[in-house]
Scaffold this motif. Sequence first.
Motif: not given
Length: 98
Positions: A1-4, A31-32, A38-39
């Motif tokens: 989530r933080y990366h998004m 955690d998304a 994102p990965m």
Amino acid sequence: RYHMLHPDYLGHRVHEVQRSFRLCVVLCLVDAEDVVKPMGEVNKVAAMGDCTLVCAWSAEEAARYIETIKAYENKSPEVIREKVESDYISRPNGAVTS
């Protein structure tokens, strides 16, 4: 989530610490729900920064990875290498049963 929410943070952070350590590990807590894009981005940043990417799907799993990495931090590589038997019979047996 933080990366998004902060897509540039990981790239900047990896670039900052890239030359400071022998080993760079990116521990990613997944955690998304939709993690494919994102990965892929996290994987690309880790690979471009010559880092090892470790994915965890819970905080407990992430904590276990950190504990394990810290436990082996000052140990030689021989500690975690596979022990290979030197006699002839054990080698084919190991190849067949592994």
